[in-house]
Each structure stands twice: as C-alpha cells, then as structure tokens.
Design a protein around this motif. Structure first.
Motif, PDB file in Angstrom:
ATOM      1  N   ASN A 212       0.826  -1.208   0.000  1.00 25.23           N
ATOM      2  CA  ASN A 212       0.000   0.000   0.000  1.00 25.23           C
ATOM      3  C   ASN A 212       0.860   1.257   0.000  1.00 25.23           C
ATOM      4  O   ASN A 212       0.617   2.199  -0.761  1.00 25.23           O
ATOM      5  N   SER A 216       1.307   3.737  -3.328  1.00 29.47           N
ATOM      6  CA  SER A 216       0.850   5.112  -3.110  1.00 29.47           C
ATOM      7  C   SER A 216       1.976   6.096  -3.413  1.00 29.47           C
ATOM      8  O   SER A 216       1.746   7.142  -4.028  1.00 29.47           O
ATOM      9  N   TYR A 220       1.953   8.787  -6.384  1.00 29.24           N
ATOM     10  CA  TYR A 220       2.139  10.182  -5.970  1.00 29.24           C
ATOM     11  C   TYR A 220       3.279  10.814  -6.761  1.00 29.24           C
ATOM     12  O   TYR A 220       3.176  11.970  -7.207  1.00 29.24           O
ATOM     13  N   PHE A 250      -5.236   0.373 -10.038  1.00 34.34           N
ATOM     14  CA  PHE A 250      -5.927   0.642  -8.782  1.00 34.34           C
ATOM     15  C   PHE A 250      -7.143  -0.255  -8.597  1.00 34.34           C
ATOM     16  O   PHE A 250      -7.416  -0.709  -7.471  1.00 34.34           O
ATOM     17  N   TRP A 254      -7.423  -2.572  -5.269  1.00 36.02           N
ATOM     18  CA  TRP A 254      -8.456  -2.350  -4.262  1.00 36.02           C
ATOM     19  C   TRP A 254      -9.550  -3.401  -4.316  1.00 36.02           C
ATOM     20  O   TRP A 254     -10.211  -3.671  -3.298  1.00 36.02           O
TER      21      TRP A 254
END
Length: 411
Positions: A212, A216, A220, A250, A254
């Motif tokens: 995670n 991320s 970013y 994603f 998820w």
C-alpha cells in the motif's frame, strides 16, 4: 468413485459417492459460481477478445516501428492486458487447487510495477528527456497546494532533485513489488501467509501495508511529475493515458483488498462438503472472484488502451511501401527481433543506478545527436583543472546521452 451433478440450487451441487462399510454414502458439495461453465465461458470470451484487440495493436506498433524511443515504452504498457488477462484466466481455471493463484498473481504484480515505471519513462520521452524537461521547468516556483500534495515543498523551485524524486518514487515500486510477491510464495510455503488473515503472526498484514505504501508513493511521484509538466504534456493527451493505466492498477489492487475484507467479515466463505471438510479455502474463493472480475475488465481495458495510445501518430512516417496504408515491408523475423529488444528490461537497472547512486545525484541526462559523453568529475575543482571524462559509443536505438553536472540541489 462416481460423481454426478445436481441442477438444483443457485449454483447446483456436486455429489461424491464414497463406500462406507458396505454401503454407499452420498456426500454433496454446494457448487460455487466460480466452478460453473458459464463463469469460465464468460471469462474466457472476455480474455480472448481482449487478447485479440491488444495483440493486434501491439503488432501494429511493431510493424510501424518509426519512433523506437517512444514506441518501446508504449508496447510495454500495452502488454499489461495480456499479462493481467492470461494470469487471471489461468488462476480461474485452476480455481479448485488451493493457493495456485498466488503463483500467477506474482507475475501479474511484478508487471504492474513495471507499467508505472514505463509510463513515467514515456512521459520523459515525449518531452525530450531529462535535460529538455529541466530546461523548461528549472527555477520555476512550485505551487503550494495541500489538495495536490505539494504543501511540503512550499517555497521551493523545480530542479534536478525534483525529477530524481519522481523517478525514484516509481523505481522503488519496481523493486519492492517483486520482492513482496516472491516473499508471499515463501511465507505461504512456511504456512505463514493466508489471504485475508490480518493476524500479526501472519505475513498478509505486513505485505499489504508495504505494498500500500509503495504503490501510493509511486502514484504520488507520477502525479507530481504530471503536476509539474501538464502544460508541456498537453499535446500528447496524457490524461486519458494516465487514468486508463491508473484505473487498471488501482481497480485490481483495491478489488483484492475489499474482497479480503469481505472474507474477514465471513461474507465470502470456503466451499465445503456436507460432512464439513473444506474443498476450497475462502482465500481461494475471494481470489477467484477477483480473477473473474479482472478477466471481464481486461476487455474494457483493451478498448480503452486502443484509444489512449492510437497507432495513427506513427503510421506512414519513414516507410516506403508499395501499398499505401499497409506500413513498411517487414518479416516476422524483424518483428520478433524488435519485440525481444522492446521487452528487454535491462534499461530499468541502468535507470535505477542513474537515479539512486550518489555519484549521479547532481547530474542531468541530456539526449543529443552527437557522441555519447559522460561527464563524471567528482568535484567542481576537478572540472576546472581537467577536461571531462569522455566515453563515446553507440547507444541503443541511436540514442545518445550526455550527463552534465547540475549546480542546484533539491532541499
């Protein structure tokens, strides 16, 4: 041993006849949708349709190979559809074998990291490379915005350190994701990993947290680069490209996370025989649903990628063919050689060294049409007293590289 199928119930049932003390005991197992022919048929249709759409698009890029510097990144990105589709479909076919999906997911997860890096590299290539980007943004103030995640660098200006951070953010995912994927295989063999088990004594909690944080940070870094260069990238329509790739990665990530939570809440349970023996673990069931969903999604992803990366921009340039619109005259051997060259990942290691090694931290890489030079003086005094170290050579695809020292630092 005999078996038969009962059409009653939502998914039907499977009977297993077992001899017990001279009698036959009929044991019934409720059949999951994931074991049905309709599930595998629908998944197979979507997978092979996606492979046809993307396979033809990749073939076009290999045939109209007019700009290797850009097209090799695009081809690598397009391969996300075959990799995701085939690994998910094979996992579905081997659904009844507990934990087989882990081995297929390892390949899928490794390629996921590879795609994020390749998209950032493609954006670099669109803008002419690291040196051209720096010449456009160097010295410009970074707009502070908590919404866009730039408040922590308020009051600073763009420099080579900013680009280093963007590259390092994506490259770390290329290193961490394969590591955690292979770690899962080892932990599972040691009975220390179970999908959906959040116990601190199991590896699922820790690998999920690491993945995670890593993904991320990678996304970013990709977003920061777009935030800094969106005006320069506008002619290349990066938005649809970025969101298509982001959606594929994603959604799969998820989806797996949500299904693991549903499994923890006992909303997804294992498949058992009537006498209580587990036939398929709940982790395999949740993974099976994820693989089925990915199989369906890949058909839509293939169509979206076809519009996000149209081949029209590379057709009809630099080719002399007898039939207009059919591209250059190529052989399967040349296409095969181009494909091998395109998917070779050795440039990742070169880029990782360039972006992580302390010796290169304040050097900017420039593409040039001349010879290949590397100015690697260790200090400014050495630069003043001696000529730069020069090494000439033929770069891949005719690309030439020039490394120049930067005076600015990213603070």
């Amino acid at each position: 041993m005999n078996s038969s199928m009962d059409s009653g119930g939502t998914g039907g049932a499977e009977h297993q006849a077992l001899p017990v003390q001279g009698h036959t005991l009929d044991i019934r197992m409720s059949k999951s949708f994931l074991q049905s022919g309709s599930c595998r048929g629908l998944a197979g249709f979507c997978v092979w349709s996606a492979l046809f759409v993307t396979g033809y698009q990749i073939f076009q890029y290999l045939r109209y190979y007019s700009n290797p510097a850009e097209q090799r990144w695009i081809i690598r990105i397009l391969f996300i559809v075959p990799v995701y589709a085939l690994t998910s479909w094979l996992s579905l076919l081997f659904f009844s074998y507990n934990n087989y999906y882990v081995y297929f997911n390892t390949l899928r997860d490794c390629y996921e990291a590879f795609v994020i890096y390749n998209f950032l590299s493609l954006c670099y290539e669109y803008l002419g490379g690291e040196g051209s980007i720096m010449s456009e943004i160097r010295g410009k103030p970074i707009k502070s915005s908590c919404w866009y995640g730039t408040c922590w660098i308020s009051g600073q200006s763009y420099n080579i350190g900013f680009l280093r951070f963007c590259k390092q953010g994506t490259l770390q995912f290329c290193l961490i994701k394969p590591f955690t994927s292979f770690l899962v295989i080892i932990l599972q063999a040691l009975d220390l990993y179970y999908d959906g088990n959040w116990s601190p004594k199991q590896g699922y909690l820790y690998t999920t947290l690491i993945n995670n944080i890593s993904i991320s940070l990678a996304l970013y870094a990709l977003f920061l680069f777009y935030f800094a260069t969106h005006d320069l990238l506008r002619p290349f329509n990066p938005v649809i490209k970025f969101f298509t790739i982001k959606a594929i990665i994603f959604l799969s990530f998820w989806q797996g996370f949500i299904l693991a939570v549903l499994e923890k809440l006992d909303l997804i349970s294992s498949i058992k025989w009537e006498h209580g023996e587990t036939e398929t673990k709940s982790s395999s069931v949740s993974a099976g649903y994820q693989n089925f969903i990915i199989c369906i999604e890949m058909l839509f992803a293939a169509v979206a990628l076809r519009y996000a990366f149209p081949i029209a921009a590379y057709m009809g340039t630099g080719f002399s063919s007898g039939q207009e619109g059919f591209g250059r005259s190529v052989t399967m051997q040349s296409i095969s050689n181009t494909l091998k060259e395109t998917i070779n990942p050795r440039d990742i290691m070169t880029d990782a060294i360039h972006n992580f090694h302390p010796q290169y931290q304040q050097y900017t890489q420039y593409n040039s049409s001349g010879r290949n030079y590397e100015e690697l003086n260790s200090s400014k005094q050495a630069e003043k007293t001696s000529a730069p170290t020069q090494r000439s050579g033929r770069a891949k695809d005719g690309e030439k590289t020039l490394l120049l020292s930067s005076d600015d630092e990213f603070q």
